[in-house]
Design an enzyme around this catalytic site. Structure first.
Site, PDB file in Angstrom:
ATOM      1  N   ASP A  83      35.247 -26.570 -24.136  1.00  0.00           N
ATOM      2  CA  ASP A  83      34.940 -27.220 -25.398  1.00  0.00           C
ATOM      3  C   ASP A  83      34.042 -26.260 -26.184  1.00  0.00           C
ATOM      4  OD1 ASP A  83      34.838 -29.126 -27.383  1.00  0.00           O
ATOM      5  OD2 ASP A  83      34.074 -30.726 -26.105  1.00  0.00           O
ATOM      6  N   LYS A  97      42.437 -32.928 -23.290  1.00  0.00           N
ATOM      7  CA  LYS A  97      40.981 -32.831 -23.141  1.00  0.00           C
ATOM      8  C   LYS A  97      40.389 -34.201 -22.866  1.00  0.00           C
ATOM      9  CE  LYS A  97      40.603 -33.041 -28.195  1.00  0.00           C
ATOM     10  NZ  LYS A  97      40.280 -32.298 -29.429  1.00  0.00           N
ATOM     11  N   ARG A 121      41.480 -32.026 -39.351  1.00  0.00           N
ATOM     12  CA  ARG A 121      40.864 -31.016 -40.227  1.00  0.00           C
ATOM     13  C   ARG A 121      41.699 -30.771 -41.475  1.00  0.00           C
ATOM     14  NH1 ARG A 121      36.505 -32.087 -37.420  1.00  0.00           N
ATOM     15  NH2 ARG A 121      36.465 -31.163 -35.343  1.00  0.00           N
ATOM     16  N   HIS A 167      28.195 -33.570 -28.328  1.00  0.00           N
ATOM     17  CA  HIS A 167      27.853 -32.823 -29.533  1.00  0.00           C
ATOM     18  C   HIS A 167      26.335 -32.737 -29.698  1.00  0.00           C
ATOM     19  CE1 HIS A 167      32.009 -34.059 -30.421  1.00  0.00           C
ATOM     20  NE2 HIS A 167      32.065 -32.956 -31.143  1.00  0.00           N
TER      21      HIS A 167
END
Length: 626
Positions: A385, A294, A179, A307
């Site tokens: 998540d 994860k 990010r 997603h």
């Protein structure tokens, strides 16, 4: 002419170039910035100091005959003390239901409920920074100073009226999942570590040097590289104010059939993922940053993307224990303390049919007991998540998913679609008896314990001497800024370059021979990819615009055609690509400036490609390389 079309273990011994790369990697071992514990609202340290003799202050440990007494840093790394757990329980006992509900929520910075006033009102546990919340500077790079200021204001609100700091988190894995970008150092994909490890293992196999008990020298070196890389990445995050990185991914990828993880995975080999995942987790902790391995019960072996929808894992629990759960077992059942694990949204019918793991009580029970019947159940934090992902949104409402996750066994609820609504829904569920009050209280206690412990660890990292850090296996880059080079230790940019140089793999074609002479043409990829390769080529004295065609494949499902085809991230597109006679197919595992420099060195024959495939690609088995 030697080619790379056979498995890596039959390859020749490491070249002088590889030896130089590994020497540089080892020279960079355990290098990171000391971290500072943010002060509480009264100006005092946010950490909780254990009482003398508690077993966590260096006075109650047993060093054993001839062994040095454990330092306060070593004991801190072992996990929270009983005194710290008691302090967390006392703090939570003084909270109202609404305060406890806020404490187990992490909102997306910029969304409703994450401004400073709302954070205090909600008693929010923390925030996560996604890409749209990162300021952009005038030169087009990320405005890290502006971000640092905003995070400091956010932390002040999170820490108000508390004795511990809140969660300031981010997804920063390296590769496509990063990010915060330039001016922070860019890192290649996590699969780079697996490729470097496979190359080192193959070189040792060729020399007949492995086969002994314990890890081989190559495995040790690869693990150290993963620790160093994540420590340096974590140090830069800590400098900006981050306290948690949702990394590493310890999913075991199945290869081209895996649509969501791919090059985010270290390898398709569970043992390799275990080794590198444990090392990466340690690196983040050495920077004072909480890791979150994860995505249990494993996202690398399903063929749908959570997603978008809820993937179904058809493997049996026995198969999962042998493959997908092995890295989690090593992390939670080993000597290294792991404060948190992320639960994914994958459905495991054998655990609970048609229910995503993030809202399934049997899945949480499986995770808590993954270390085996001989081990204590995992007592750390389990975080979901993101609760706004398609896997849950398509099944539950915005406020139902957080309630179901908490009831099932989650301790920390990440990114609900409606943060204030989620807090209110949790309170209503507890007040109505739908969720036992004890379940919310236990979740809040675990979260507060983890945050108090992180503050204590960061304080010990700051105060430890170089000798104490060395004894604890932690780096000693004192006096650094933003995790950059100090003294003789290599900084993050150099270690990122070393990683790419150790990972690059010639999957098919001549090894060690020049693939271009004095010029090349660049096709494929995106504009930045092409510009970076051109810059690296020109810096090496090559002319760009004529000569052999170097085709860049920028996606796992893409393909290329040229004299040399280069897969930039996941290597799977090489199976669908074609090259001219005498050409080559190369896996680069990244698109950083250092990765393109490594590519040019291989193209010109200045360096051999020491890496090997960490996963099967088409007809090439894992281990294929020079």
């Amino acid at each position: 002419m030697k080619t790379s079309s056979r498995p890596r273990p039959s390859a020749a011994a490491p070249t002088a170039v590889l030896t130089a790369v590994l020497t540089a990697v080892l020279a960079a071992a355990l290098t990171l910035t000391s971290c500072t514990t943010p002060a509480g609202p009264d100006g005092s340290s946010g950490g909780t100091t254990p009482a003398p003799g508690s077993g966590t202050d260096g006075t109650g440990g047993a060093g054993g005959a001839g062994q040095p007494e454990p330092s306060a840093l070593e004991l801190a790394l072992d996990g929270p003390s009983a005194d710290l757990e008691a302090a967390a329980a006392e703090a939570v006992a003084g909270m109202e239901t609404a305060e406890m509900a806020g404490q187990v929520l992490v909102g997306q910075l910029g969304a409703a409920g994450t401004d400073p006033a709302s954070i205090e009102e909600l008693n929010l546990g923390g925030i996560i920074v996604m890409g749209d919340a990162v300021p952009v500077a005038a030169d087009g790079t990320h405005g890290v100073e502006a971000l640092k200021t905003r995070l400091a204001e956010t932390q002040e609100a999170l820490s108000a009226n508390r004795d511990w700091t809140g969660i300031i988190s981010v997804d920063q894995e390296g590769g496509l999942v990063a990010r915060i970008k330039e001016p922070l150092v860019e890192w290649p994909t996590p699969m780079s570590y697996g490729a470097a490890a496979a190359g080192m293992a193959g070189a040792e196999g060729a020399d007949g040097e492995d086969g002994g008990e314990g890890e081989s020298e190559g495995e040790d070196t690869a693990a150290q590289l993963a620790t160093d890389g994540h420590a340096l990445m974590g140090a830069q995050l800590a400098e900006l104010g981050f306290t948690l990185d949702f990394a590493p991914s310890v999913d075991v990828t199945i290869g081209a059939g895996d649509p969501a993880i791919g090059a985010r995975s270290f390898s398709s080999d569970p043992e390799t993922v275990s080794t590198l995942g444990t090392a990466a987790t340690a690196g983040l902790l050495h920077a004072g940053v909480l890791p979150a391995p994860k995505h249990f019960p494993g996202h690398g072996s399903v063929t749908d993307d959570s997603h978008v929808t809820a993937p179904v894992q058809d493997a049996s629990v026995a198969d999962l224990e042998a493959r997908d759960w092995l890295p989690f077992r090593e992390l939670l059942g080993g000597d290294q303390y792991t404060p948190m694990v992320m639960m994914g949204h994958v459905i495991v019918p054998e655990l609970e049919p048609d229910v995503p793991s993030s809202v399934s009580a049997p899945a949480y029970e499986a995770l808590r007991g993954v270390a085996g019947s001989d081990a204590e159940p995992y007592a750390g934090v389990v975080v979901t998540d993101a609760l706004n992902m398609g896997a849950l949104v398509e099944r539950y409402g915005a406020n139902e998913a957080p309630v179901r996750a908490l009831e099932a066994g989650a301790d920390l609820l990440l990114m609900p679609s409606d943060l204030p609504g989620a807090r209110d829904a949790l309170v209503e569920a507890v007040d109505a008896g739908e969720v036992p009050a004890e379940r919310l209280e236990k979740a809040a206690e675990r979260v507060v314990t983890m945050l108090m412990w992180r503050d204590h660890l960061a304080q010990e990292l700051e105060e430890a001497t170089d000798e104490e850090k060395q004894q604890a296996g932690v780096g000693t880059m004192n006096g650094t800024e933003n995790g950059t080079e100090s003294g003789t230790g290599a900084g993050p940019e150099q270690v990122s370059r070393d990683l790419s140089a150790a990972a690059i793999t010639v999957v098919d074609g001549a090894c060690g021979a020049p693939l271009v002479e004095d010029s090349l043409q660049v096709t494929g990829g995106n504009e930045i990819d092409r510009a970076r390769l051109a810059e690296a080529a020109e810096a090496a004295g090559l002319t760009v615009g004529a000569g052999p065609v170097v085709a860049l494949v920028g996606s796992a499902r893409g393909s290329g055609q040229g004299d040399v085809v280069v897969a930039l991230d996941a290597p799977f597109g090489l199976a669908r690509s074609s090259v001219s006679d005498g050409g080559a197919k190369v896996a680069l595992y990244g698109r950083t400036p250092g990765a393109f420099e490594a590519l040019v060195a291989v193209l010109t024959g200045e360096a051999e490609a020491p890496g090997a495939l960490p996963v099967e690609v088409g007809d090439w088995p894992a281990g294929t390389g020079c």
